[in-house]
Design a protein around this motif. Sequence first.
Motif, mmCIF file in Angstrom:
data_model
loop_
_atom_site.group_PDB
_atom_site.id
_atom_site.type_symbol
_atom_site.label_atom_id
_atom_site.label_comp_id
_atom_site.label_asym_id
_atom_site.label_seq_id
_atom_site.Cartn_x
_atom_site.Cartn_y
_atom_site.Cartn_z
ATOM 1 N N VAL A 42 5.833 2.530 1.289
ATOM 2 C CA VAL A 42 5.467 1.313 0.555
ATOM 3 C C VAL A 42 6.360 1.164 -0.675
ATOM 4 O O VAL A 42 6.891 0.083 -0.950
ATOM 5 C CB VAL A 42 3.979 1.322 0.160
ATOM 6 C CG1 VAL A 42 3.651 0.174 -0.784
ATOM 7 C CG2 VAL A 42 3.093 1.260 1.401
ATOM 8 N N LEU A 43 6.565 2.250 -1.419
ATOM 9 C CA LEU A 43 7.422 2.197 -2.599
ATOM 10 C C LEU A 43 8.857 1.849 -2.222
ATOM 11 O O LEU A 43 9.534 1.094 -2.926
ATOM 12 C CB LEU A 43 7.372 3.533 -3.347
ATOM 13 C CG LEU A 43 6.016 3.915 -3.929
ATOM 14 C CD1 LEU A 43 6.068 5.322 -4.513
ATOM 15 C CD2 LEU A 43 5.552 2.911 -4.956
ATOM 16 N N GLU A 44 9.307 2.393 -1.107
ATOM 17 C CA GLU A 44 10.662 2.100 -0.640
ATOM 18 C C GLU A 44 10.808 0.615 -0.283
ATOM 19 O O GLU A 44 11.815 -0.006 -0.603
ATOM 20 C CB GLU A 44 10.972 2.976 0.575
ATOM 21 C CG GLU A 44 12.429 3.050 0.919
ATOM 22 C CD GLU A 44 12.684 4.114 1.970
ATOM 23 O OE1 GLU A 44 12.026 4.090 3.039
ATOM 24 O OE2 GLU A 44 13.545 4.972 1.724
ATOM 25 N N TYR A 45 9.803 0.046 0.352
ATOM 26 C CA TYR A 45 9.842 -1.384 0.683
ATOM 27 C C TYR A 45 9.895 -2.221 -0.592
ATOM 28 O O TYR A 45 10.674 -3.174 -0.686
ATOM 29 C CB TYR A 45 8.620 -1.798 1.506
ATOM 30 C CG TYR A 45 8.482 -1.089 2.829
ATOM 31 C CD1 TYR A 45 9.594 -0.771 3.604
ATOM 32 C CD2 TYR A 45 7.231 -0.717 3.300
ATOM 33 C CE1 TYR A 45 9.455 -0.110 4.811
ATOM 34 C CE2 TYR A 45 7.089 -0.058 4.512
ATOM 35 C CZ TYR A 45 8.202 0.245 5.262
ATOM 36 O OH TYR A 45 8.067 0.892 6.451
ATOM 37 N N LEU A 46 9.072 -1.874 -1.574
ATOM 38 C CA LEU A 46 9.072 -2.614 -2.837
ATOM 39 C C LEU A 46 10.416 -2.468 -3.554
ATOM 40 O O LEU A 46 10.945 -3.439 -4.090
ATOM 41 C CB LEU A 46 7.928 -2.141 -3.730
ATOM 42 C CG LEU A 46 6.519 -2.504 -3.253
ATOM 43 C CD1 LEU A 46 5.463 -1.726 -4.041
ATOM 44 C CD2 LEU A 46 6.282 -3.998 -3.362
ATOM 45 N N ALA A 47 10.975 -1.263 -3.529
ATOM 46 C CA ALA A 47 12.263 -1.020 -4.189
ATOM 47 C C ALA A 47 13.410 -1.756 -3.502
ATOM 48 O O ALA A 47 14.410 -2.087 -4.143
ATOM 49 C CB ALA A 47 12.561 0.480 -4.232
ATOM 50 N N PHE A 59 2.856 -5.582 7.774
ATOM 51 C CA PHE A 59 1.848 -4.536 7.951
ATOM 52 C C PHE A 59 0.475 -5.140 7.684
ATOM 53 O O PHE A 59 -0.090 -4.974 6.587
ATOM 54 C CB PHE A 59 2.123 -3.355 7.011
ATOM 55 C CG PHE A 59 3.457 -2.723 7.231
ATOM 56 C CD1 PHE A 59 3.636 -1.756 8.200
ATOM 57 C CD2 PHE A 59 4.556 -3.134 6.488
ATOM 58 C CE1 PHE A 59 4.882 -1.185 8.419
ATOM 59 C CE2 PHE A 59 5.803 -2.575 6.697
ATOM 60 C CZ PHE A 59 5.969 -1.600 7.664
ATOM 61 N N PRO A 60 -0.093 -5.832 8.655
ATOM 62 C CA PRO A 60 -1.354 -6.548 8.442
ATOM 63 C C PRO A 60 -2.545 -5.654 8.076
ATOM 64 O O PRO A 60 -3.551 -6.153 7.557
ATOM 65 C CB PRO A 60 -1.590 -7.282 9.757
ATOM 66 C CG PRO A 60 -0.618 -6.739 10.738
ATOM 67 C CD PRO A 60 0.441 -6.021 9.988
#
Length: 88
Positions: A42-47, A59-60
């Motif tokens: 999740v952090l990687e996606y946000l970054a 990711f529903p």
Amino acid sequence: MTGFFASSILLIMSYRDYITTEPNKRGGKPCVRGLRITVYEVLEYLASEMTEQEILEDFPDLTRDDLKACLAYAADRERRMMTPPMIA
């Protein structure tokens, strides 16, 4: 206490309701609510500049609170790992 700081403190105290660690799931890495989605992912996606909306669409099973819990988990972990500077 009101506003941003109050909600931040509340979130840091309650991320434990969202972040789970199970030895036999994803190698024991912290995951979101027992799902196979790690906090790190999740952090990687946000970054990588994915928006909250893009992540939630891809990711529903995730919620906005899940994303905030991942950030709170990371902030709490960083705070706990900080070492005070040595005073000469």
